[in-house]
Design a protein around this motif. Structure first.
Motif, PDB file in Angstrom:
ATOM      1  N   GLN A   1      44.214  45.103  43.715  1.00  0.00           N
ATOM      2  CA  GLN A   1      43.463  46.166  42.679  1.00  0.00           C
ATOM      3  C   GLN A   1      41.956  45.687  42.953  1.00  0.00           C
ATOM      4  O   GLN A   1      41.052  43.953  43.445  1.00  0.00           O
ATOM      5  CB  GLN A   1      43.223  45.780  41.449  1.00  0.00           C
ATOM      6  N   ARG A   2      40.513  46.693  43.619  1.00  0.00           N
ATOM      7  CA  ARG A   2      39.629  45.615  43.239  1.00  0.00           C
ATOM      8  C   ARG A   2      38.947  46.037  41.768  1.00  0.00           C
ATOM      9  O   ARG A   2      38.678  47.020  41.722  1.00  0.00           O
ATOM     10  CB  ARG A   2      38.761  47.210  44.901  1.00  0.00           C
ATOM     11  N   LEU A   3      37.837  45.149  41.827  1.00  0.00           N
ATOM     12  CA  LEU A   3      37.151  45.563  41.256  1.00  0.00           C
ATOM     13  C   LEU A   3      36.029  46.544  41.435  1.00  0.00           C
ATOM     14  O   LEU A   3      35.225  46.018  42.324  1.00  0.00           O
ATOM     15  CB  LEU A   3      36.437  43.526  41.124  1.00  0.00           C
ATOM     16  N   THR A   4      35.359  46.737  39.705  1.00  0.00           N
ATOM     17  CA  THR A   4      34.335  47.891  40.114  1.00  0.00           C
ATOM     18  C   THR A   4      32.879  46.762  40.583  1.00  0.00           C
ATOM     19  O   THR A   4      32.120  47.445  41.006  1.00  0.00           O
ATOM     20  CB  THR A   4      33.930  48.346  38.742  1.00  0.00           C
TER      21      THR A   4
ATOM     22  N   MET B   1      36.056  42.274  46.072  1.00  0.00           N
ATOM     23  CA  MET B   1      36.584  41.585  45.076  1.00  0.00           C
ATOM     24  C   MET B   1      37.989  42.522  45.776  1.00  0.00           C
ATOM     25  O   MET B   1      38.288  43.159  44.966  1.00  0.00           O
ATOM     26  CB  MET B   1      36.090  40.969  44.246  1.00  0.00           C
ATOM     27  N   VAL B   2      38.856  41.578  45.678  1.00  0.00           N
ATOM     28  CA  VAL B   2      40.779  42.587  45.639  1.00  0.00           C
ATOM     29  C   VAL B   2      40.453  41.437  45.426  1.00  0.00           C
ATOM     30  O   VAL B   2      41.366  40.606  44.966  1.00  0.00           O
ATOM     31  CB  VAL B   2      40.665  42.495  46.945  1.00  0.00           C
ATOM     32  N   VAL B   3      41.875  42.057  43.536  1.00  0.00           N
ATOM     33  CA  VAL B   3      42.673  40.964  43.254  1.00  0.00           C
ATOM     34  C   VAL B   3      44.030  41.391  43.408  1.00  0.00           C
ATOM     35  O   VAL B   3      44.930  42.782  43.788  1.00  0.00           O
ATOM     36  CB  VAL B   3      42.697  41.479  41.815  1.00  0.00           C
ATOM     37  N   THR B   4      44.473  40.235  44.103  1.00  0.00           N
ATOM     38  CA  THR B   4      46.135  40.471  44.399  1.00  0.00           C
ATOM     39  C   THR B   4      47.374  39.850  43.707  1.00  0.00           C
ATOM     40  O   THR B   4      46.836  39.042  43.314  1.00  0.00           O
ATOM     41  CB  THR B   4      46.737  40.323  45.597  1.00  0.00           C
ATOM     42  N   THR B   5      47.763  41.460  42.948  1.00  0.00           N
ATOM     43  CA  THR B   5      48.740  40.339  42.034  1.00  0.00           C
ATOM     44  C   THR B   5      50.324  40.796  42.736  1.00  0.00           C
ATOM     45  O   THR B   5      50.833  41.358  42.639  1.00  0.00           O
ATOM     46  CB  THR B   5      48.379  41.677  40.337  1.00  0.00           C
ATOM     47  N   TYR B   6      51.053  38.854  42.465  1.00  0.00           N
ATOM     48  CA  TYR B   6      52.154  38.631  43.251  1.00  0.00           C
ATOM     49  C   TYR B   6      53.484  39.211  41.270  1.00  0.00           C
ATOM     50  O   TYR B   6      52.627  38.568  40.630  1.00  0.00           O
ATOM     51  CB  TYR B   6      52.676  37.606  43.727  1.00  0.00           C
ATOM     52  N   GLU B   7      54.495  38.759  42.183  1.00  0.00           N
ATOM     53  CA  GLU B   7      55.092  39.387  40.447  1.00  0.00           C
ATOM     54  C   GLU B   7      56.951  38.883  41.667  1.00  0.00           C
ATOM     55  O   GLU B   7      56.941  39.886  42.396  1.00  0.00           O
ATOM     56  CB  GLU B   7      55.157  40.688  40.289  1.00  0.00           C
TER      57      GLU B   7
END
Length: 150
Positions: free
Chosen positions: A108-111, A116-122
């Motif tokens: 997800q990219r931040l507005t 800024m790119v947010v990468t969430t691992y699961e």
DNA sequence: CGTCTTTGACCAGCGC
DNA sequence: GCGCTGGTCAAAGACG
């Protein structure tokens, strides 16, 4: 978590100095207080009647990068893309294509910060990295883009 | 030809 | 009970 080392190594290469290590990366999101940005949005876990808290281990990475596709060495297959309200950028859902490896990751990219790119691992990988030196070239190209942008 | 991306639809959980 | 929202599926197309 040792399987993440591969990714961490790559990230260290990519984001040496750019890697945002504000309040602890790779932290387990259990009580989304400060992580409202992530936990608040992704906190909708399914627990049918079970009183036990089945908290899925999730790890959020914040990286400054121009490209949202940070190849960590695993093969990812995109299976969805949704637009979130808080962000004007859509969120991408990826999944590891390895058999028996149900590791999911969402980018997800931040507005606020386009870079800024947010990468969430699961989940965790239970197999070696499929990538070889061949694709390392690709990572290098990403690094070059990175350096160029700076 | 095989693999992966795209994209709309579908589903389940939650709030009202 | 209904509608909204986030997460996933699956068919078709793109690409090497």
């Amino acid at each position: 978590m040792e399987n993440f080392q591969g990714f961490l190594t790559t990230s260290s290469l990519l984001g040496n100095g750019e890697f945002q290590s504000g309040k602890g990366l790779m932290e387990e999101m259990e009580d989304g207080a400060e992580n409202k940005t992530f936990a608040g949005l992704l906190g909708a876990q399914k627990k049918k009647g079970d009183h036990k808290k089945i908290r899925k281990p999730r790890y959020a990475f914040q990286t400054r990068s121009k490209v949202d596709i940070l190849d960590d060495g695993y093969r990812w297959r995109k299976y969805g893309q949704k637009a979130v309200k808080n962000n004007k950028f859509p969120r991408s859902y990826y999944r590891c294509t390895h058999q028996g490896c149900n590791v999911k990751k969402q980018i997800q990219r931040l507005t606020k910060d386009e870079g800024m790119v947010v990468t969430t691992y699961e989940g965790m990988h239970s197999h070696p990295i499929q990538n070889s030196n061949d694709n390392f070239e690709h990572i290098l190209s990403q690094m070059q883009i990175y350096t160029t942008s700076f």
